[in-house]
Design a protein around this motif. Structure first.
Motif, PDB file in Angstrom:
ATOM      1  N   ARG A 201       2.046  -0.214  -6.284  1.00 40.09           N
ATOM      2  CA  ARG A 201       1.176  -0.076  -7.454  1.00 40.09           C
ATOM      3  C   ARG A 201       0.970  -1.406  -8.176  1.00 40.09           C
ATOM      4  O   ARG A 201      -0.145  -1.710  -8.624  1.00 40.09           O
ATOM      5  CB  ARG A 201       1.764   0.968  -8.409  1.00 40.09           C
ATOM      6  CG  ARG A 201       1.600   2.405  -7.946  1.00 40.09           C
ATOM      7  CD  ARG A 201       0.198   2.680  -7.485  1.00 40.09           C
ATOM      8  NE  ARG A 201      -0.135   4.091  -7.389  1.00 40.09           N
ATOM      9  CZ  ARG A 201      -1.217   4.534  -6.756  1.00 40.09           C
ATOM     10  NH1 ARG A 201      -2.036   3.686  -6.156  1.00 40.09           N
ATOM     11  NH2 ARG A 201      -1.477   5.826  -6.713  1.00 40.09           N
TER      12      ARG A 201
ATOM     13  N   ASP B  18      -1.347  -3.527  -6.152  1.00 39.08           N
ATOM     14  CA  ASP B  18      -2.591  -2.818  -5.794  1.00 39.08           C
ATOM     15  C   ASP B  18      -2.754  -2.712  -4.277  1.00 39.08           C
ATOM     16  O   ASP B  18      -3.856  -2.855  -3.732  1.00 39.08           O
ATOM     17  CB  ASP B  18      -3.812  -3.521  -6.400  1.00 39.08           C
ATOM     18  CG  ASP B  18      -3.784  -3.521  -7.933  1.00 39.08           C
ATOM     19  OD1 ASP B  18      -3.520  -2.446  -8.510  1.00 39.08           O
ATOM     20  OD2 ASP B  18      -3.991  -4.588  -8.537  1.00 39.08           O
TER      21      ASP B  18
ATOM     22  N   ASN C 131      -2.979  -0.403  -1.601  1.00 37.44           N
ATOM     23  CA  ASN C 131      -3.220   1.009  -1.314  1.00 37.44           C
ATOM     24  C   ASN C 131      -2.692   1.421   0.057  1.00 37.44           C
ATOM     25  O   ASN C 131      -2.271   2.563   0.249  1.00 37.44           O
ATOM     26  CB  ASN C 131      -4.709   1.324  -1.417  1.00 37.44           C
ATOM     27  CG  ASN C 131      -5.221   1.216  -2.842  1.00 37.44           C
ATOM     28  OD1 ASN C 131      -4.487   1.484  -3.793  1.00 37.44           O
ATOM     29  ND2 ASN C 131      -6.473   0.813  -3.006  1.00 37.44           N
TER      30      ASN C 131
ATOM     31  N   ASP D  64      -0.248   4.566   0.516  1.00 41.07           N
ATOM     32  CA  ASP D  64      -0.582   5.686   1.399  1.00 41.07           C
ATOM     33  C   ASP D  64       0.511   5.895   2.446  1.00 41.07           C
ATOM     34  O   ASP D  64       0.876   7.034   2.760  1.00 41.07           O
ATOM     35  CB  ASP D  64      -1.924   5.431   2.092  1.00 41.07           C
ATOM     36  CG  ASP D  64      -3.101   5.490   1.125  1.00 41.07           C
ATOM     37  OD1 ASP D  64      -2.924   6.028   0.011  1.00 41.07           O
ATOM     38  OD2 ASP D  64      -4.177   4.984   1.480  1.00 41.07           O
TER      39      ASP D  64
END
Length: 336
Positions: A166, A169, A171, A175
């Protein structure tokens, strides 16, 4: 077959990680907002034992993914020598299962006094540490009764990964982290990798890893000592060649931790070098297994630890040892 407490707790890891990820998302977003505003120049890790080993994993993680220098606190500086460090512009990650060890609390107080923003990664949300820290990230591993940490260690790694994903950033990492519980469950159902026969009559062994493999290698070595009573030391596979490799002449058995990431080829070269000198070396990891072939490289070490915890518990039972209460150890260690 009745399972030991250690085996039961290790098997709870997939559920713990899944619930932790869901529960902590809001707290992570708030913490990330604070960290982005602070823009720390240093991450200062406070922890002992398994928590300190989790901090080494954090060092590789945040330096690799975010370029922020990470260092471990020498707890004696505040606890014994009574010295105050200048930590202005730093964030302190305080890692503790219980949140009650006196030296951890004292170092946290010192870090705050020195200007650090403190974040507690703690399992007991009612602990003094949770009250003391500026922010709290619950491990949510519930009560851990076995003295040897299992689920709380992996839960710490997953919490550090959650924050890193997080904060940076990333992703793809986030995931992959959400898919981790399923992979952990498959690992639980997979065959043992470490056997009693390999460790039979072993009094000393060396654990070799590189990067993230070295980070969890420290935890592997600790558990071999705690649970099986085998003297074990962890080395970076690169560092082992610089002197300690002479131990191979003593017919020492080695354990190689294989992580499929940027370090893999370098680690393999060093392990092959050691084998060429006549060392007996067992490989642990899931690099060639199809069911984990798509796991993000930053998560491979967690799968390795999941299998390892179950394997050493099985060996302890086979040897007539009690994996839940190793002699001379307590769940909360009180040092100054």
């Amino acid at each position: 077959m009745k399972l030991s407490i250690m085996a039961k707790e290790a098997r709870e890891v997939p559920a713990v990680v899944a619930q932790q990820l869901e529960k902590n998302e809001g707290a992570m977003q708030e913490l990330v907002a604070s960290l982005k505003q602070l823009n720390p120049r240093l991450i200062y890790i406070i922890g002992r034992g398994s928590s300190d080993h989790a901090g080494v994993f954090g060092k590789y993680l945040f330096e690799t993914e975010m370029g922020i220098p990470v260092c471990s606190a020498a707890l004696s500086i505040a606890g014994i020598f009574g010295k105050q460090l200048n930590l202005n512009g730093a964030v302190a990650f305080v890692i503790s299962q219980s949140g009650r060890s006196p030296d951890i609390l004292k170092q946290t107080e010192s870090a705050k006094k020195g200007g650090a923003f403190t974040v507690a990664f703690v399992n007991d949300e009612t602990s003094p540490l949770a009250e003391l820290a500026d922010a709290v990230i619950p491990l949510s591993a519930y009560e851990e009764k076995a003295v040897a940490a299992t689920k709380s260690f992996i839960a710490t790694l997953s919490a550090l990964l959650h924050l890193c994903a997080r904060w940076s950033d990333n992703n793809a990492l986030f995931d992959a982290l959400n898919a981790l519980p399923e992979s952990l469950q498959k690992v639980i159902e997979s065959p043992n990798q470490l056997s009693a026969s390999y460790l039979k009559d072993t009094r000393n062994t060396v654990v070799l890893g590189r990067g993230f493999g070295y980070a969890v290698g420290r935890e592997v070595a600790l558990k071999l000592k705690e649970v099986l009573g085998i003297h074990a030391e962890a080395f970076s596979s690169a560092e082992f060649i610089h002197g300690p490799v002479t131990l191979v002449e003593k017919k020492l058995k080695l354990i190689a931790l294989n992580i499929e990431d940027e370090s893999a080829s370098f680690h393999t070269d060093m392990v092959n070098n050691v084998r060429a000198r006549g060392a007996e070396c067992l490989d642990l990891g899931f690099n060639a297994d199809a069911f984990v072939s798509n796991v993000h490289p930053r998560l491979s070490a967690l799968l390795l630890m999941q299998r390892f915890y179950l394997d050493i518990e099985h060996i302890a039972i086979e040897w007539g040892l009690n994996p839940d209460t190793p002699p001379g150890l307590n769940k909360v260690t009180k040092t100054q």
